[in-house]
Design a protein around this motif. Structure first.
Motif, PDB file in Angstrom:
ATOM      1  N   MET A  18      40.962 -88.854-101.246  1.00 55.00           N
ATOM      2  CA  MET A  18      42.250 -89.408-101.704  1.00 55.00           C
ATOM      3  C   MET A  18      43.075 -88.329-102.409  1.00 55.00           C
ATOM      4  O   MET A  18      44.285 -88.249-102.229  1.00 55.00           O
ATOM      5  N   ARG A  21      45.048 -86.169-100.288  1.00 55.69           N
ATOM      6  CA  ARG A  21      46.164 -86.885 -99.651  1.00 55.69           C
ATOM      7  C   ARG A  21      45.813 -87.551 -98.320  1.00 55.69           C
ATOM      8  O   ARG A  21      46.703 -87.833 -97.510  1.00 55.69           O
ATOM      9  N   VAL A  22      44.524 -87.767 -98.099  1.00 59.09           N
ATOM     10  CA  VAL A  22      44.155 -88.575 -96.927  1.00 59.09           C
ATOM     11  C   VAL A  22      44.632 -90.001 -97.237  1.00 59.09           C
ATOM     12  O   VAL A  22      44.405 -90.481 -98.353  1.00 59.09           O
ATOM     13  N   PRO A  23      45.329 -90.667 -96.309  1.00 57.57           N
ATOM     14  CA  PRO A  23      45.777 -92.034 -96.593  1.00 57.57           C
ATOM     15  C   PRO A  23      44.636 -92.891 -97.149  1.00 57.57           C
ATOM     16  O   PRO A  23      43.509 -92.839 -96.619  1.00 57.57           O
ATOM     17  N   ILE A  24      44.928 -93.633 -98.210  1.00 58.08           N
ATOM     18  CA  ILE A  24      43.867 -94.335 -98.942  1.00 58.08           C
ATOM     19  C   ILE A  24      43.053 -95.256 -98.017  1.00 58.08           C
ATOM     20  O   ILE A  24      41.828 -95.289 -98.083  1.00 58.08           O
ATOM     21  N   ALA A 284      51.788 -99.663 -93.472  1.00 63.92           N
ATOM     22  CA  ALA A 284      51.135 -98.950 -94.580  1.00 63.92           C
ATOM     23  C   ALA A 284      50.173 -99.877 -95.325  1.00 63.92           C
ATOM     24  O   ALA A 284      49.054 -99.496 -95.658  1.00 63.92           O
ATOM     25  N   LEU A 336      46.913 -92.381-111.769  1.00 62.86           N
ATOM     26  CA  LEU A 336      46.537 -91.627-110.569  1.00 62.86           C
ATOM     27  C   LEU A 336      47.127 -92.198-109.284  1.00 62.86           C
ATOM     28  O   LEU A 336      47.442 -91.471-108.360  1.00 62.86           O
ATOM     29  N   ASP A 338      49.157 -95.743-107.033  1.00 59.41           N
ATOM     30  CA  ASP A 338      50.121 -96.833-107.177  1.00 59.41           C
ATOM     31  C   ASP A 338      49.434 -98.204-107.184  1.00 59.41           C
ATOM     32  O   ASP A 338      48.236 -98.323-106.926  1.00 59.41           O
ATOM     33  N   VAL A 381      52.533 -91.021-112.743  1.00 62.15           N
ATOM     34  CA  VAL A 381      52.969 -91.377-111.384  1.00 62.15           C
ATOM     35  C   VAL A 381      53.680 -92.738-111.327  1.00 62.15           C
ATOM     36  O   VAL A 381      53.470 -93.501-110.403  1.00 62.15           O
TER      37      VAL A 381
ATOM     38  N   THR B  69      54.040 -91.946 -93.859  1.00 59.70           N
ATOM     39  CA  THR B  69      54.426 -92.905 -94.900  1.00 59.70           C
ATOM     40  C   THR B  69      53.282 -93.857 -95.245  1.00 59.70           C
ATOM     41  O   THR B  69      53.506 -94.948 -95.753  1.00 59.70           O
ATOM     42  N   HIS B  70      52.068 -93.421 -94.996  1.00 59.66           N
ATOM     43  CA  HIS B  70      50.917 -94.194 -95.460  1.00 59.66           C
ATOM     44  C   HIS B  70      50.851 -94.119 -96.984  1.00 59.66           C
ATOM     45  O   HIS B  70      51.456 -93.237 -97.596  1.00 59.66           O
ATOM     46  N   ILE B  71      50.068 -95.047 -97.576  1.00 63.76           N
ATOM     47  CA  ILE B  71      49.894 -95.020 -99.029  1.00 63.76           C
ATOM     48  C   ILE B  71      48.889 -93.916 -99.366  1.00 63.76           C
ATOM     49  O   ILE B  71      47.762 -93.933 -98.873  1.00 63.76           O
ATOM     50  N   THR B  72      49.327 -92.976-100.178  1.00 60.16           N
ATOM     51  CA  THR B  72      48.471 -91.831-100.516  1.00 60.16           C
ATOM     52  C   THR B  72      48.514 -91.576-102.016  1.00 60.16           C
ATOM     53  O   THR B  72      49.404 -92.048-102.715  1.00 60.16           O
ATOM     54  N   VAL B  73      47.541 -90.798-102.487  1.00 59.08           N
ATOM     55  CA  VAL B  73      47.583 -90.317-103.874  1.00 59.08           C
ATOM     56  C   VAL B  73      48.199 -88.923-103.831  1.00 59.08           C
ATOM     57  O   VAL B  73      47.629 -88.008-103.252  1.00 59.08           O
ATOM     58  N   ASP B  74      49.369 -88.785-104.430  1.00 59.25           N
ATOM     59  CA  ASP B  74      50.119 -87.531-104.309  1.00 59.25           C
ATOM     60  C   ASP B  74      49.985 -86.622-105.528  1.00 59.25           C
ATOM     61  O   ASP B  74      50.717 -85.644-105.652  1.00 59.25           O
ATOM     62  N   LEU B  75      49.056 -86.967-106.420  1.00 60.35           N
ATOM     63  CA  LEU B  75      48.967 -86.254-107.700  1.00 60.35           C
ATOM     64  C   LEU B  75      48.748 -84.744-107.502  1.00 60.35           C
ATOM     65  O   LEU B  75      49.465 -83.927-108.087  1.00 60.35           O
ATOM     66  N   LYS B 168      58.256 -93.783 -99.567  1.00 61.47           N
ATOM     67  CA  LYS B 168      57.251 -94.786 -99.204  1.00 61.47           C
ATOM     68  C   LYS B 168      57.683 -96.136 -99.758  1.00 61.47           C
ATOM     69  O   LYS B 168      57.887 -96.274-100.958  1.00 61.47           O
TER      70      LYS B 168
END
Lengths: 432, 171
Positions: A18, A21-24, A284, A336, A338, A381, B69-75, B168
């Protein structure tokens, strides 16, 4: 490797993926299936991928998500937000901080037809921010009010996050929506009170606007009929048992479309844009949902929720002590990721703990949504903050965070009230 | 394939998914109206609704995977230099490509097993597997689009700039 070792390794790999940045949803699916394959064999693991994925995407109950997203998107596009702001401003604009109060009221109204916090924050950054600045409101306050008001989007029904929580935990989505009404109204009034207190403590900080005539106020009320009608139709339909949540979502989308077209607020392009927006968000959200369900197999086979329940029970903190730990964990996680990701990732683990502690699942749904709401506005964030920044380009992130601080305190007080008085969330659904 | 043709292909996929979301909304809206006002039920409205939902989601995931535009953690991503951002994106996209490829393989198995089981809709007794097949084609499109995204991220990052700017829309 022992089952516990596999579980711990799985979580480490999941967080690493994660952070890269791999899609969750994909990360959860990959770790879940790999862990399951390690413990049960590759064949069964591959079987659950195809089966779970197809079952999830063809579950009609899940249609509640795209349909409410479409309704919100159509409502946003057809400009109902501006009418709500004008209507509220006609009544309270002359008070100290009145435009801020009007913004909160309008955000609350808009949240009732749009289940997205980001959409609410983005919309009012365009509608309310220029007005507040025109009357000399400080930038930090103006952006802070919009960021806080935006969070109402996921608390006041219909709400995407409530729907996802309900689908994951197999709770009645309609009841969850209705449970969000009183806490949502409480949020609106507490935000308004916060603005009034700021105005009273620092009189020079917030200006007043011109007083509207009663004719202007009546005009304001007349303009918001569409929002009231749509909300009453959708939520009233659910509360009155006329529709299931999915049907209400479809009726809401159809209603928003008809109202928009009859009032000549929706062009063909607007409708197409709304469809596209709803599609993007749906894809998404479903990616994460599928991933979460695949990850659920991994949790089941490693018995992670049971072990966490046993561990927390052994601490001797009592049910509210454990609840406090869970809330703190969510506040930290909110730094961390959303809101939706947090819920989808953690609820399959936390929910069995909550049930074992004897808490009401509907009440916990409200509590968890309130907690992740905070993640939308607190650093680093806060999604709403970044959305406002993308619209109000000259505002610094630090300025917006400064402006939202009083509302974060308000949220913490509201959370304590809801924990102390569960009846506030449970009274309305108990009458369904 | 020429770049503009590929972009049109990607847009078309997204529009197909958007069209299906509209059809599902109309299906639910009309079904409820007919039930309350005329006591009429559209045959297979429920089955069509859920099968179309499956189609729209797979086709939507294809476009979402390409657009990033997938949900990701961008930290981490948001706090590193653009050069590293690009490599993080490449890594994430390669993982995405692997996962969706495996998913596509297993879904084909599901389509075949559904056909073999002769699963039918409730009212009209239509075979379900063609709907699953259309959904599966969306998943195949996802694999193709993610492969294109990977190529572009590595060799033509300028072509990805526009789609990176989409906010997103979740929450």
């Amino acid at each position: 490797m022992s089952t516990d070792g596999v579980a711990i390794t799985g979580f480490i790999v999941l967080f690493a993926l994660m952070l890269l940045r791999v899609p969750i949803g994909m990360a959860m699916g990959l770790v879940g299936v790999s862990g399951f394959a390690y413990l049960s064999g590759g064949g069964p693991a591959l079987k659950i991928v195809g089966h779970t994925t197809m079952r999830t995407v063809t579950d009609f109950n899940f249609a509640v998500i795209p349909l409410f997203l479409l309704m919100g998107s159509l409502a946003t596009t057809s400009g109902m937000s501006r009418e709500l702001f004008r209507g509220a401003n006609a009544f309270v604009g002359h008070l100290r901080g009145g435009l801020g109060i009007a913004t909160i009221a309008a955000c609350g109204g808009f949240a009732a037809i749009c289940g997205s916090s980001v959409a609410t924050a983005a919309t009012f950054s365009r509608v309310a921010y220029p007005e507040m600045r025109r009357y000399g409101y400080p930038q930090s306050f103006a952006t802070g009010v919009i960021a806080a008001g935006g969070t109402l989007g996921i608390m006041i029904p219909p709400s995407t996050v409530f729907a996802v929580y309900g689908l994951i935990t197999e709770q009645d989505v309609g009841k969850l929506f209705v449970a969000g009404i009183v806490p949502g109204i409480l949020a609106v009034f507490m935000y308004m009170a916060t603005i009034s207190i700021i105005g009273a403590l620092r009189p020079g900080f917030l200006p007043t606007g011109p007083r509207s005539t009663w004719a202007q106020r009546l005009d304001g009320i007349r303009e918001i009929w569409a929002t009231i009608l749509l909300f009453a139709f959708v939520i009233g339909g659910i509360y009155g048992g006329l529709f299931t949540a999915t049907e209400a979502a479809g009726m809401g989308a159809g209603g928003a479309f008809i109202i928009g077209v009859l009032r000549r607020r929706l062009s063909l392009n607007d409708v197409l844009r709304s469809l596209l927006e709803a599609t993007r968000t749906t894809a998404a959200v479903f990616t994460v949902l599928i991933g979460a369900l695949l990850f659920g197999y991994f949790l089941t086979i490693t018995q992670t929720p049971q072990k966490i329940t046993e561990f927390l029970g052994s601490l001797g903190l009592g049910s509210y002590g454990i609840l406090t730990i869970i809330m703190v964990m969510y506040l930290v996680l909110g730094c961390l990721m959303d809101a939706l990701a947090m819920i989808i990732l953690t609820v399959p683990i936390i929910f069995p703990v909550i049930k074992a502690l004897g808490f009401d699942p509907i009440w916990f749904g409200v509590i968890i949504v309130m907690t992740v709401e905070l993640g939308l506005i607190h650093p680093p964030v806060g999604m709403n903050i970044f959305v406002i920044k993308s619209v109000v380009e000259d505002a610094k992130i630090s300025t917006i965070f400064y402006g939202v601080l009083p509302f974060i305190l308000t949220d913490l007080v509201r959370l304590a009230i809801l924990i102390a008085f569960p009846i506030l969330a449970l009274w309305l659904p108990s009458h369904m | 394939m020429r770049v503009n043709l590929m972009d049109r292909f990607i847009d078309s996929i997204e529009w197909i998914a958007a069209l299906f979301i509209g059809i599902v909304a109309v299906d639910v809206f009309i079904t409820v109206l007919l039930r309350y006002f005329f006591s009429i039920a559209i045959p297979d409205a429920y089955d069509f609704g859920q099968l179309l939902l499956g189609i729209l989601i797979f086709w939507g995931i294809a476009a979402t995977s390409y657009r990033g535009t997938h949900i990701t953690v961008d930290l981490v991503w948001a706090n590193v230099a653009p050069r590293y951002q690009r490599w993080i994106d490449v890594f994430a996209t390669l993982v995405l490509l692997f996962v969706v490829t495996v998913q596509t393989y297993t879904l084909f198995d599901k389509v075949v097993s559904t056909r073999d089981a002769n699963l039918l809709t409730f009212d009209l007794r239509l075979p379900v597997w063609p709907f699953f097949m259309v959904a599966w084609i969306g998943d195949v499109a996802a694999v193709l689009l993610i492969a294109v995204r990977t190529y572009r991220l590595i060799f033509r990052p300028d072509l990805m700039a526009a789609s990176q700017n989409i906010i997103k829309p979740v929450e």
